[in-house]
Structure formats: structure tokens, C-alpha cells
Write a protein that holds these residues in place. Structure first.
Motif, PDB file in Angstrom:
ATOM      1  N   PHE A   1       0.812  -1.212   0.000  1.00  0.00           N
ATOM      2  CA  PHE A   1       0.000   0.000   0.000  1.00  0.00           C
ATOM      3  C   PHE A   1       0.850   1.270   0.000  1.00  0.00           C
ATOM      4  O   PHE A   1       0.467   2.288  -0.532  1.00  0.00           O
ATOM      5  N   SER A   2       2.056   1.251   0.607  1.00  0.00           N
ATOM      6  CA  SER A   2       2.856   2.480   0.681  1.00  0.00           C
ATOM      7  C   SER A   2       3.236   2.939  -0.723  1.00  0.00           C
ATOM      8  O   SER A   2       3.429   4.117  -0.974  1.00  0.00           O
ATOM      9  N   LEU A   3       3.324   1.963  -1.635  1.00  0.00           N
ATOM     10  CA  LEU A   3       3.699   2.347  -3.002  1.00  0.00           C
ATOM     11  C   LEU A   3       2.585   3.152  -3.657  1.00  0.00           C
ATOM     12  O   LEU A   3       2.840   3.999  -4.501  1.00  0.00           O
ATOM     13  N   VAL A   4       1.348   2.871  -3.275  1.00  0.00           N
ATOM     14  CA  VAL A   4       0.236   3.656  -3.829  1.00  0.00           C
ATOM     15  C   VAL A   4       0.437   5.135  -3.472  1.00  0.00           C
ATOM     16  O   VAL A   4       0.384   6.021  -4.323  1.00  0.00           O
ATOM     17  N   PHE A   5       0.734   5.370  -2.181  1.00  0.00           N
ATOM     18  CA  PHE A   5       0.960   6.753  -1.751  1.00  0.00           C
ATOM     19  C   PHE A   5       2.183   7.347  -2.445  1.00  0.00           C
ATOM     20  O   PHE A   5       2.199   8.503  -2.838  1.00  0.00           O
ATOM     21  N   ARG A   6       3.203   6.495  -2.585  1.00  0.00           N
ATOM     22  CA  ARG A   6       4.449   6.989  -3.173  1.00  0.00           C
ATOM     23  C   ARG A   6       4.188   7.505  -4.587  1.00  0.00           C
ATOM     24  O   ARG A   6       4.564   8.609  -4.945  1.00  0.00           O
ATOM     25  N   VAL A   7       3.536   6.677  -5.381  1.00  0.00           N
ATOM     26  CA  VAL A   7       3.314   7.037  -6.785  1.00  0.00           C
ATOM     27  C   VAL A   7       2.427   8.272  -6.882  1.00  0.00           C
ATOM     28  O   VAL A   7       2.725   9.223  -7.599  1.00  0.00           O
ATOM     29  N   ILE A   8       1.333   8.249  -6.107  1.00  0.00           N
ATOM     30  CA  ILE A   8       0.396   9.366  -6.238  1.00  0.00           C
ATOM     31  C   ILE A   8       1.063  10.677  -5.835  1.00  0.00           C
ATOM     32  O   ILE A   8       1.011  11.671  -6.561  1.00  0.00           O
ATOM     33  N   SER A   9       1.761  10.677  -4.681  1.00  0.00           N
ATOM     34  CA  SER A   9       2.306  11.974  -4.260  1.00  0.00           C
ATOM     35  C   SER A   9       3.442  12.403  -5.183  1.00  0.00           C
ATOM     36  O   SER A   9       3.597  13.588  -5.465  1.00  0.00           O
TER      37      SER A   9
END
Length: 1353
Positions: A1046-1054
Motif C-alpha cells: 500500500f505504501s507504493l500507492v501513496f508513493r506514486v500518487i504523491s
């Protein structure tokens, strides 16, 4: 303080409003937060004296409908403002959901655990086996590993299997979409309602302001210049518009966000909020200092440049002297020396800005580290917060701070709006002293037309210290023609203006038929009076309309009759469109006589009882004067007429002549009586008749050349006009604007030619093809190492944002680690990493700031030097063009050169920064999850677009507004410029109506704009919500189906969203860039221009035995700026080496021009100038000038010591002090210099102001002698001196002439008598030449001059 805020704009320009949570750039936030407060303080200081209006008073013209619109808009803004904090709530829940899901996955990844009844438990078989082993004896337990040990502790009933991540994400996506739609609608209403209501109020303010200005008495216009009023109509009212339109709603929205954000922070987690808030003063201090230093350094830089600017100005103002003495290279060096200090300050400024920007970023990253470190202890150790709460608090405070920062520019526009409104509202509230719209006052039934002044004393309101009329008493009988005569400034025109009641007298009274005119109705009084002025004002419409202005509702027959009476009918009927002919702006299409006759017709159509003629014929040539005079004589019958005139022909047949002097009527009577009295009138008459004699004489000589005589009379009128103009200019500033076009005449041309041609050229020059960047960079090439290092710094800075999103997502990931020790270690590691990123950022910002400011300042200095070098290399004719006046050129050096920086240094940094930002972000995103990246990239163009739109919004739609206002502006401009004429005709109402009719178009445009603008704003605000909803929903799908962490979702979006805002930011830099390219193009135009006479080239003839034999063969010449005036007309004259040639003749006959041809300031259009048999156009310029020494009538000295001024005579070698002294002795200067305290080191002051004329003249002679020239030119070298100094200087000159070819131009005969050849010039050629005795024997022009003993002028 300015730069602080400038910096801010650049950091938080775009896309900022879009932040949902990904506020990658807290910079703006904190920085501006601090600045805004200081801004307000600074603003407060500056504006205090002018702001006398509270903010809410700006809305005093709002009707109920507007108030309602503003209230609804305000409510929308408040709701919109609370949307961002609302979204953080959703975001916190969303994070918690993700983390819970991840923990569950981690737990279940352990194959010893299973999900039973929706709780996680140890698998049965494991736990049973262990309990049997362990029960018998605990002490032998060493063998059992700790992981088994932990299994004995029962699990904290973690739920499992309940979390359907995709379903949850779908819900969150709906929340986002919902908020997004709401934001779109709210944004639309918030903007469009405010803009519409403001448009209506502005329309009302414009109407009220203009109609009030039109009712003001004339005295008020004297104190307020028309230019100023016009700016107020346009700019100041636009400022009010900015203060009451969209800015208000945006301010409300941002302020709400600020309040909600902090509330959320304190409600959700007050401890963390306090910790974050505690760090922000550091940033405030940083911005404060930065602003302070930058302001100080900018001041220093400007001061340093001012020195160089003064050098440039001095040199360009005295370009002829510089050219004559070949000082170009020397001056370029002197200018360059002064540029060094300016450059030094500029570099320091760049370094300091870099330092502080770096410092601010450092603090921000330290803040991150602190907040996440402390926040994570609250989450992990004390479990007060969930991870979602941590984010809500952190971003809540961040967004709050940021929005406070962005609200601050709004405060500036409020302040400037209030400042602008102060003056405008005060004008609207002012009661005019003489109200021309008022209905009060008597109207007499029968008017005889007796006017009388009783002890009138009067001062102009603009100059209360000068008494214009002093106890004036005059009676004007009805039906008679009374002439007012007297010198300029005696109060004649003033008396006429009092009759029209433009002013009221301070003491005494003016009566009409025994009634004080202050008791009469103004409009009625003015309708009795017809006035014809010296410079009649026509309005930009047809001839018929212009005459119709005289009286409302006048029939065509009346117009024709009036035109016939004014002798205008015939010439009107000769025009193709007859009465429908347009007269052009200010009557520009008509000749003076035609305008005058139309004005007379306009006065007659009123059928006035009283006719005022204010020098009605003085501006005309003889022929039109006769026609106009005849017209006036026809119409004077049976009316009370007051005529002011200077020409006798117009006065002789008046019934009564009144002589004015110093504001009093000193004599009255008929022509003959007054001549006997030998008073004011007598002196005027005698002076004039002499002048007339001389003129007639000349006219006879010139009968062969008709047009010339016409020009003469014109120029005579011109000189007269000039004196009049001067007196008018003193009288009233308000009329200045009418005169401005003409006042530029002397530069553009002797007579009125320049006035018209001056304007269109301006526009032609304005359009410049922007310069290619490659060429600008070529000039910056030597600085490539600086630019390379700067770019490296910029690249690192660009990488910081994506790295930040990497760290941010990494922190979220740590919250799902189940092992506390590993978790703690991970968190500490990340915080240390934040600190490292901060430090890196600090150094790279400094590097970028320093390197680019260094390369930029070096470029600026190089361009200034090259530009100055190029300017000094142009031929003298180029400087005659009014566009190349010294003032214009120095500004060009100062501003254009420094604007070019915008296209290189910083601009490159910005581009590199944005590119690396986007590049790194996209690489990171594709590396971690290409699918999600592709989904978000679809939104990227929109995000960037919204960013660009925001930038566009900041600059506003000013351009379109301007165009819409143009028509109205033309009317108001015409009305204000000609206010006297309009008041005299009583046409104020008509103009107010025309103006109001023109206001509808801008209002409609504004309403249309409101909708477009609102929709765009709403779209820009909501796009980010939509992007989030799609990406998180898709992220949920990937986490579930493809096991993406899930942290990658935040990483990509931000990462992508930050890069999107960076994109927008880069696009916002374009305006600066465009300006830079145009400035550069203007500069290159100058550098590329090939002068017609090149100073720097080595081509051309040089020869060793320079003799000084000069011949002018059939030279014809016109000045390039006045091609229609032939100055030299076939000049033939020659001088042998060692002879002295004297030119005599009236001024303007081409004497000085011939000298300038010899110096090669100009080349003849036709014919040749031979020097030792070489044609001047083929001779090397510096070589030729080095052989010529010149002493002119007004010698120009430079602001340095006497010795240096003398040394200036020869710039080709080092001159010893002995040479200087011997030259000074020859010039009779040495003794005087030795008497000064500092002797030869005495500074002469700017333009030699510390010295007397004779002293300056002798320094100039010494300067010419030190060259040891072969040819000496003396251009009226002694004419400006008194007799005593003339003798000294004359002796010096006689000494200097020995053994040299000499050309003397003089007016005093004593200086010429002993010349070898005397040439009498007239109209550009030699009339007679010979020695003194020969010419005396001829009994021609020279003889006449000598016998009358008059100075030849």
C-alpha cells in the motif's frame, strides 16, 4: 520587503490550491505565512497617509442585489474553504484502512496463524504441542526459541477477513468525487457572483466619478493634471475592482481553510500541532531576514548602478563633444569601471537569496523529521494517535499555514484598492465651488451686454502666491469692441476667463448689466458668450457636428449661415464630404486657418450677445489671418466684443483700447490718443513696427523663394506661439496635455512638423521580433562553468520533491511493521534521512543562487558595456531622433540589459529544476508501479493546465479589460483635455452621456468573463479531487489483486502530483521570459545597427603631411530628422592652410551646419567636402577628427578635474602635466587656475557648473590647443561672454589661431574684421565673400550689417 513576496509568488505560484494532502511544498506556506504578516506591517507604514477609507466603505455603491450576490458568494467561499480540511478527514480514514489491511496481510503471512471467526488466532496444532512440552518444567526452557515463546501469549483478537479493501476504496472514491463536484459548484458561484457584483459597482463608480469630474470648476483642473485624472479613471478604478471582486472570495476561502486546518490539528492532536507550530517562527525569521537583506542589497545595487547611469547620461548628453575629441573608447572604460560595483552587489544578492531559500528548505525538512519522529512515538509507543490521525494533524497544520501564506497577496490588493478609492471617493464627495450643473441663479430677460470689473483681485488656485489681477477696474460698453493689450502675463486672458466664470475673483466683482455674475445661472450665462481662442479646440467628429456643439438643436440652415459669416462656407464646400468631413483627433486634419474659422462658426451659431476673441488670429499666417480677420470684423457688429491681440492690425480699429500691466488696467482710449501718451501701448507698437520692417525687408529679399517666406511667417508665429505657450504653461497645468504634442517639436523639428510624425513612429518601433535564446546564450558563453554548476544545483533541488514523497510513503509503511524494535529503527532512519535531504537542499540552493546570479550579473554587465559601446559608435544623426534622447538611451541601458537575465541564468535554473523534478518523479513512479502511474498520468495535463490557469488568474484578465475600456477612455480623454472649451460651450452633460453609453460594453464583457472565470476556477480546484478518487480506487484494486504494497500507492500518487504542480510552476515563469526575449531583441537591434559614419573602423584614408586645405563644393544638406527643411543649399567656399575664414549670417542660415559637416558628424546629401583634396566621406573618421580642434559657444565640460578636462583634448596618448600647463598658458588660463585652492585638481562640477562662462570657455580653448590641431573651429566662441572676459578669451583665441587653418563663426563684427576671408551666408549658401575692406566697398549685405552696427542674428 518586496523581494520576500516576489520569491513567494514564484514558489507558490501554481497548483497550490490543488493540494489535497500532497502539499509537497510547504515552502510557500511557511514563507508566506511570515511574509504576509510583515507585508501587512510594511504596507501599513507605506499606505498610512493615503488610506482614509475602511475596507467596507469600498462597497458603498452596492445595491441590495449586489449585497445579496456578495453574501451568497461569501457563503460559497466559506464552504469551499472547508473542503480541504474535510478531505483530510477522508484521507486519514483511508490511510488507516490501508494500514490495517496491511497489518492483517502481514499477520496472515505468518503460516502459524489463521483467521477464525473473523479474528486472528494461532493455528490449533501448534499451540497444543507447545503447551505439553513447556508445562513440566519451565527452567529447562533454554532450548525453546523465543518465537515459540511469543506464541504462548494469546493474540490481541485482531479482526480479519472483514476488510474488503476494494469496497472501502470505492466508498472513499465516492467521497472524493462528491467533494470534487461540490468544490466545482462552490468555486464557480464564489467567483462569478463576486465578479459580477463588482462589475456593476465599478460601472457605477466610473459613472459617478466622471460626471463629478465634469462638474468641477476649472480651478480644480489646474491643480489636477489631466494625465493624472486619466490614470485614475483607468488604473485606480481597476485597483478598486481588484479589491472588491474575486480577491475577496479567494481571501475568504483561504482564510477559512486556515482556520479549519488549525482547528482540525488542535482537535485531532493538540500535542503534535503545538510541536509543529513551535518550529515555524524559525521560518518566519528566515523570510524576514531574507526580505530585509534583499531590499537592502537591491538598494545598494541600484545606487551602484546610478553612478554608471550618471556617466552614461553625461556622455550621451554631450555626445558631440565626445565625438569631436575622440573620447568614445575612454568613456566606455569609465562606464565599465562603474559597472563593477553594481555587479558585485547583484552577485551578493543572489548568494544571500540562495542562502535563505536553502535555509528555509532546511528548516522545513527538519520540521518534517521532527513531526514524523514525535508523531510516530505518539502512534507507536503511547498509541494516542492512529497513523491516519498523525497525517490529518500534520497536513492540517501544513495546509492551514500554506493558505494563510496565499491569502497575503489578497491583503496587498485590498490595501492598494483602499488607497485608490480614497482619492476617487473624495472626488465623488467633493462639492464643486462653481457647479455648472446647478439650476440655481437668475436668468435675465433682456441682456444689453455691459460688462464691468470692480476692483477685482485674483490668484490662480494652482499658484496662490502669484497675484494675477490686482484691483482691476474696467468697463466694457455694450455693442462696442474693446481691445485688451499688454505684455504676456499682464492678466488679459485671465480677465476673459473671469467673464466666463471659469473662476471667481478673490476680491471685487464682475457684473453683467449691473448684476454680479455669481448670482446668475451659469449655463445661461455661458450660453450668452461666444469665445474664439488662439488654439481652437475641435472635437474628433465632423465639421457640421463641431459647429452644432455651439448650440443644442440648431438647424442646418443656421449652421450654413454661421459658416458663411465665418468665411468658412467656401472651403467647406470644396471638401469632398462637405459638412460631413471628419476633422480628425483635435482637428488635426485641418489647417490653422480652417480650424479657426470653424471655431468662429461654432461661436456664431450661438448667436452670442458677448463675443470674446482671445488672440484669435495670432497663430495664423498672413493670408489666413486676413480672411479670418475679415470674418471677425463682419460678426463684431452690434455685439459686445472683447478682443485680446498682439498684432496691431487687429487692434487699430477697436472702439476702445485698454492697456494692461501687472494685473491692472493702466490706460484706455483710442489708437491715436494712446500713442501720444507714450505708455504701455506705445512701447508695444514701436517694438512691433520695427520687427515688421525687418520682416518685410527679408520678405523682399526672398521674393524669389515663395515657400520660404511662408515658413518665415510661420516661424515668427511659432516663436510668438512659443512665448505664449510658455505663459499658458505657467498659468495652468491642466492645459499642459494639449500642448504636449507640440512641446516635443523642438526636438523633432523647427516647426510643427515633428508633432504629428512623432507619434506613429513610436508604435512602429515598439514591435520587435523576440530574440532567439541561442543568441542570448552566446553572449553568456564565457560563464559556462557557472551555469553548469548552477544547473547541477538546480537538478538536485528538483530531485528533492520526489524524494520527499518517497520518504513520506516509507513512513506510512513503517506503521504496519509488527516488530516494535525494527519499527523504531526504521522510523529513526527515515528522520535522519530527512535531515540529510534538508542539508543537501541547503547547499544546492546556495550553489544555484550564487552560480546563476554570477552568470546573470556578468551577462548584464557585458551587455551594458556592449550596448554603450554601440551607442557611442552611432553617427550623430542617430542621436537627433527623439527616440534616442539621452534619457531614453540610459533607461534602455539600465532596464533592458538587466531584464535579459530573465532569459538565461535563473530561467535555466527553473527549467532544469522542473525537468528533473518531473523526470525523477516519473522514474520513481514507473519503477514502483507502472499501472497506477499510467492512470494518474491521464490527469497530469489537467493538473498542469489548472496550474497554468491559476497563474493566469494571478495576472488577471487585465488586457481584455483594457481593450473594453478603450472607447470610453477616448471620450474621457478628449473631454478632460478640452475641459475649458466644453465648459465654455456648456456641453458637459453631453460628454457624460456619451461616456456612460460606452460603459455598457465593458460591463457586459465583465459579466461574461465572470462565468468563464468562475467555471475555470471551479475546474482548476476540483480536478485534484477527481484525480485522487480515481487513483486511490485503482490503488485499492492493485493492493488487493496484485499484492502491491500500500505504501507504493501513496508513493506514486504523491510523486506524480508534486511533479504536476512543478510543471504548472515552470509554465508560470514564461512572462518574465518573454519580456527578457523582447528586451534582448531591442538590445541586439542596437548592436546590429551599422552606423552610417563609423567611428570604430580603421578604414578610410590617412596621410602624413596634413595641411588643412578645406573646400566645400556645392554642398546640399538636410538634417535627417527634418528632411523637409533644406539647411545647406549649394555651399561653395574654400580655405587655404593657415588662413582664417569667417562665416556671418542670420541664425539658421547653415553656418554651424557647415562646421558639423567638416567634423563629419554628418555627410552632405549632395556635393563634396574636400580636405587636402581627399573627399571627407572617404577619410578615416578618428584620423580626421584628431586633426580638428573645436571651441563651441556653450562648451561642455565633464564632471572631473580641470586637468582631466584639458587632457580630454587628446585621448590618443598619455599627456604630461607640462603639456597641460603650457596649453593653459596659451589659453590665458594658467594664472586663474593657480589662484584656486586645488589648482589643476579642482573639480569643475557637473556640466562645469562651478565655473564662470569665461573660465569654461578658456578651458575649452586649452582643450582644443592640447590636440595641436591643424584646423581650428571657433563656433561663436565669445558670443556668450561679457566684454571683459571676451577680451581675454579673444586674445587666447588669436594666439591659438597662429599657423592653423581656422574657421570662425561669429555674430560680433569685432571678432571677424581681421579674417582672411569673410563669407556672408543666407539660407544655406554664400551671398558674398571677400575681406572686410572688399565687402565694405561692395555696399551689400555685409555693409548694411556693419553700418547698422546690429549684432548679426
Amino acid at each position: 520587503m518586496p523581494t520576500g513576496s516576489v520569491k513567494l509568488h514564484s514558489i507558490k505560484k501554481l497548483g497550490q490550491e490543488n493540494h489535497s494532502y500532497e502539499d509537497e511544498e510547504p515552502t510557500g506556506s511557511y514563507m508566506t505565512m511570515a511574509t504576509s504578516k510583515e507585508d501587512e506591517k510594511a504596507q501599513g507604514k507605506k499606505e498610512q497617509p493615503t488610506i482614509r477609507i475602511g475596507f467596507f466603505q469600498l462597497f458603498r455603491f452596492a445595491s441590495c442585489r449586489e449585497v445579496l450576490m456578495m453574501v451568497v458568494g461569501g457563503v460559497c467561499a466559506v464552504l469551499h474553504g472547508s473542503a480541504q480540511p474535510l478531505m483530510l478527514l477522508v484521507f486519514g480514514l483511508l490511510t488507516d484502512t490501508f494500514i490495517e489491511y496491511d497489518i492483517e496481510l502481514n499477520e496472515l503471512a505468518d503460516d502459524r496463524k489463521e483467521c477464525v471467526n473473523n479474528t486472528i488466532q494461532w493455528k490449533q496444532n501448534y499451540s497444543a504441542a507447545l503447551s505439553q512440552i513447556a508445562a513440566p518444567n519451565r527452567s529447562e526452557w533454554g532450548a525453546v526459541n523465543s518465537s515459540a515463546w511469543e506464541m504462548l501469549t494469546p493474540l490481541r483478537g485482531r479482526p480479519c477477513g472483514l476488510l474488503d479493501i476494494e469496497y472501502e476504496m470505492t466508498n472513499f472514491a465516492y467521497y472524493y468525487v462528491g467533494i470534487g463536484i461540490a468544490v466545482f459548484l462552490l468555486g464557480y458561484f464564489q467567483i462569478s457572483l463576486w465578479v459580477t457584483s463588482a462589475a456593476k459597482q465599478i460601472q457605477i463608480i466610473r459613472k459617478l466619478y466622471f460626471s463629478k469630474v465634469m462638474t468641477m470648476e476649472i480651478g480644480w483642473f489646474d491643480c489636477n493634471s489631466v494625465g493624472e485624472l486619466n490614470t485614475r479613471m483607468s488604473d485606480d478604478i481597476n485597483k478598486i475592482n481588484d479589491a472588491i471582486a474575486d480577491q475577496v472570495s479567494i481571501f475568504i476561502q483561504r482564510f477559512t481553510t486556515f482556520v479549519c486546518g488549525f482547528c482540525m490539528g488542535f482537535v485531532k492532536g493538540w500535542k503534535l500541532t503545538l510541536v509543529i507550530v513551535a518550529a515555524s517562527p524559525l521560518i518566519g525569521i528566515g523570510t524576514g531576514f531574507m526580505a530585509l537583506f534583499v531590499a537592502k542589497l537591491t538598494g545598494m545595487e541600484l545606487q551602484a548602478y546610478a553612478k554608471a547611469g550618471a556617466v552614461a547620461d553625461e556622455v550621451l548628453s554631450s555626445i558631440r563633444t565626445v565625438a569631436a575629441f575622440g573620447g568614445e573608447k575612454k568613456e566606455v572604460e569609465r562606464y565599465d569601471k562603474n559597472l563593477i560595483s553594481a555587479q558585485r552587489w547583484g552577485i551578493r544578492k543572489g548568494l544571500i537569496m540562495g542562502f535563505f531559500t536553502g535555509y528555509i528548505w532546511l528548516i522545513i525538512f527538519l520540521c518534517y523529521a521532527l513531526a514524523f519522529w514525535y508523531g510516530s512515538t505518539l502512534v507507536v509507543d503511547t498509541e494516542e494517535y492512529t497513523p491516519g490521525t498523525l497525517l490529518q494533524v500534520f497536513f492540517g497544520v501544513l495546509i492551514a499555514a500554506m493558505n494563510l501564506g496565499q491569502a497575503s497577496p489578497c491583503l496587498e490588493s485590498f490595501a492598494s484598492g483602499r488607497g485608490a478609492a480614497t482619492i476617487i471617493f473624495e472626488t465623488i464627495d467633493r462639492e464643486p465651488e462653481i457647479d455648472c450643473f446647478s439650476e440655481a441663479g437668475y436668468k435675465l430677460d433682456k441682456v444689453k451686454g455691459d460688462i464691468e470689473f470692480h476692483n477685482v483681485t485674483f490668484y490662480y488656485p494652482a499658484r496662490p502666491d502669484v497675484k494675477i489681477l490686482d484691483q482691476l477696474s474696467v468697463a466694457v460698453k455694450s455693442g462696442e469692441t474693446t481691445a485688451f493689450v499688454g505684455p504676456s502675463g499682464a492678466g488679459k486672458s485671465t480677465a476673459v476667463q473671469l467673464i466666463q466664470r471659469f473662476y471667481d475673483p478673490k476680491e471685487g466683482m464682475v457684473t453683467l448689466d449691473g448684476h454680479d455674475i455669481r448670482g446668475l445661472n451659469i449655463q445661461w450665462l455661458r450660453s450668452l458668450i461666444g469665445i474664439v481662442e488662439q488654439e481652437p479646440v475641435l472635437f474628433a467628429t465632423t465639421i457640421g457636428e463641431n459647429i452644432r456643439y455651439g448650440r443644442p438643436g440648431v438647424s442646418t440652415d443656421d449652421i450654413v449661415r454661421a459658416a458663411k459669416e465665418a468665411n468658412a462656407y467656401n472651403f467647406i464646400m470644396d471638401l469632398p464630404q462637405k459638412f460631413e468631413t471628419l476633422v480628425g483627433e483635435g482637428g488635426g486634419q485641418m489647417s490653422g486657418g480652417q480650424k479657426q474659422r470653424i471655431a468662429i462658426a461654432r461661436a456664431l451659431v450661438r448667436n452670442p450677445r458677448i463675443l470674446l476673441l482671445d488672440m484669435a488670429t495670432s497663430a495664423l499666417d498672413n493670408e489666413s489671418e486676413a480672411v479670418v480677420q475679415e470674418a471677425l470684423d463682419k460678426v463684431r457688429m452690434g455685439r459686445t466684443t472683447i478682443s485680446i491681440a498682439h498684432r496691431l492690425s487687429t487692434i487699430k480699429n477697436a472702439d476702445v483700447i485698454v492697456g494692461f500691466e501687472h494685473g491692472r488696467a493702466v490706460e484706455r482710449g483710442k489708437h491715436d490718443e494712446l500713442l501720444d501718451r507714450k505708455g504701455v501701448y506705445f512701447t508695444l507698437v514701436t517694438l512691433q513696427s520695427q520687427g515688421d520692417k525687418a520682416l518685410n525687408e527679408k520678405a523682399r529679399q526672398m521674393a524669389d523663394n515663395e515657400e520660404e517666406s511662408e515658413k518665415r511667417s510661420l516661424s515668427r508665429a511659432g516663436s510668438y506661439r512659443a512665448s505664449l505657450r510658455a505663459s499658458i504653461r505657467q498659468r495652468s497645468r491642466s492645459q499642459l496635455s494639449n500642448l504636449i504634442p507640440e512641446s516635443s517639436v523642438p526636438i523633432a523639428g523647427e516647426l510643427g512638423l515633428g508633432a504629428k510624425s512623432a507619434v506613429p513612429e513610436e508604435e512602429e518601433e515598439e514591435f520587435v521580433e523576440p530574440a532567439p535564446v541561442a543568441r542570448i546564450l552566446k553572449y553568456n558563453a564565457p560563464e559556462w562553468p557557472y551555469m553548469l554548476f548552477g544547473s547541477i544545483g538546480a537538478a538536485v533541488n528538483g530531485g528533492v520533491n520526489p524524494v520527499y514523497s518517497l520518504l513520506f510513503s516509507q513512513i506510512l509503511a513503517t506503521f504496519s511493521i509488527s516488530d516494535p524494535v525494527a519499527q523504531r529503527k526504521e522510523i529513526d532512519g527515515i528522520c535522519v534521512f530527512f535531515v540529510m535531504v534538508g542539508l543537501t537542499s541547503f547547499f544546492t540552493q546556495m550553489l544555484q543562487g550564487y552560480a546563476f546570479s554570477k552568470s546573470g550579473e556578468l551577462l548584464t554587465r557585458r551587455l551594458r558595456r556592449l550596448g554603450f559601446h554601440a551607442m557611442l559608435g552611432q553617427e550623430i544623426g542617430w542621436f537627433d531622433d527623439h527616440r534616442n534622447s539621452p534619457g531614453a538611451l540610459t533607461t534602455r541601458l539600465a532596464t533592458d540589459a538587466s531584464q535579459v537575465q530573465g532569459a538565461t541564468g535563473t530561467q535555466i535554473g527553473m527549467i532544469v529544476n522542473s525537468l528533473t523534478n518531473i523526470g525523477v518523479a516519473i522514474i520513481i513512479s514507473f519503477y514502483f508501479s507502472w499501472k497506477l502511474t499510467l492512470v494518474i498520468l491521464c490527469f497530469l495535463p489537467f493538473i498542469a493546465l489548472s496550474g497554468a490557469f491559476q497563474a493566469r488568474m494571478l495576472t488577471g484578465f487585465a488586457k481584455q479589460d483594457k481593450q473594453a475600456m478603450e472607447a470610453a477612455g477616448r471620450i474621457s480623454g478628449e473631454a478632460l483635455n478640452n475641459i475649458r472649451t466644453i465648459a465654455g460651450l456648456g456641453k458637459e452633460k453631453r460628454f457624460v452621456e456619451m461616456y456612460e453609453a460606452q460603459l455598457d460594453a465593458p460591463y457586459r464583457a465583465a459579466k461574461q468573463k465572470a462565468n468563464v472565470y468562475g467555471a475555470c476556477y471551479g475546474f482548476a480546484q476540483c480536478i485534484i479531487f477527481m484525480a485522487n478518487s480515481a487513483s486511490y480506487r485503482f490503488g485499492g484494486y492493485l493492493v488487493r489483486q496484485e499484492g502491491l504494497h500500500f505504501s507504493l500507492v501513496f508513493r506514486v500518487i504523491s510523486a506524480i502530483v508534486t511533479s504536476g504542480t512543478a510543471l504548472g510552476r515552470a509554465s508560470s515563469y514564461t512572462p518574465d521570459y518573454a519580456k527578457a526575449k523582447i528586451s534582448a531583441a531591442r538590445f541586439f537591434q542596437l548592436l546590429d545597427r551599422v552606423p552610417k559614419i563609423s567611428v570604430y573602423s580603421n578604414e578610410g584614408d590617412k596621410w602624413a603631411d596634413f595641411g588643412g586645405n578645406i573646400e566645400f563644393i556645392d554642398c546640399k544638406f538636410t538634417y535627417p530628422t527634418r528632411p523637409d527643411i533644406q539647411v545647406l543649399n549649394g555651399l561653395n567656399v574654400s580655405v587655404k592652410p593657415g588662413q582664417t575664414l569667417a562665416f556671418v549670417g542670420s541664425s539658421g542660415c547653415g553656418k554651424s551646419t557647415s562646421v558639423q559637416l567638416l567634423e563629419r558628424f554628418y555627410d552632405p546629401d549632395h556635393g563634396r567636402v574636400l580636405i587636402d583634396g581627399h573627399e571627407s566621406a572617404r577619410v578615416n573618421v578618428p584620423f580626421l577628427r584628431s586633426k580638428i580642434g573645436i571651441v563651441s559657444q556653450e562648451p561642455i565640460l565633464f564632471d572631473c578635474s580641470i586637468a582631466e578636462n584639458i587632457k580630454y583634448g587628446d585621448n590618443s596618448r598619455q599627456i604630461s602635466m607640462n603639456d597641460v600647463i603650457s596649453a593653459a598658458k596659451k589659453a590665458q588660463l594658467h594664472d586663474f587656475v593657480m589662484s584656486l585652492p586645488e589648482k589643476y585638481e579642482t573639480n569643475v562640477g557637473s556640466q562645469g557648473s562651478q565655473l564662470s562662462r569665461g573660465q569654461k570657455q578658456r578651458i575649452a580653448i586649452a582643450r582644443a590647443i592640447i590636440r595641436d590641431p591643424k584646423i581650428l573651429l571657433l563656433d561663436e566662441a565669445t558670443s556668450a561672454l561679457d566684454t571683459e572676459s571676451e577680451k581675454t578669451v579673444q586674445d587666447a583665441l588669436d594666439k591659438a589661431r597662429e599657423g592653423r587653418t581656422c574657421i570662425v563663426i561669429a555674430h560680433r563684427l569685432s571678432t571677424i574684421q581681421n579674417s582672411d576671408i569673410i563669407a556672408v551666408m543666407s539660407r544655406g549658401f554664400v551671398v558674398e565673400k571677400g575681406t572686410h575692406d572688399q565687402l565694405m566697398a561692395l555696399k551689400g549685405a555685409y555693409y548694411k550689417l556693419v553700418t547698422t552696427g546690429a549684432p548679426i542674428s
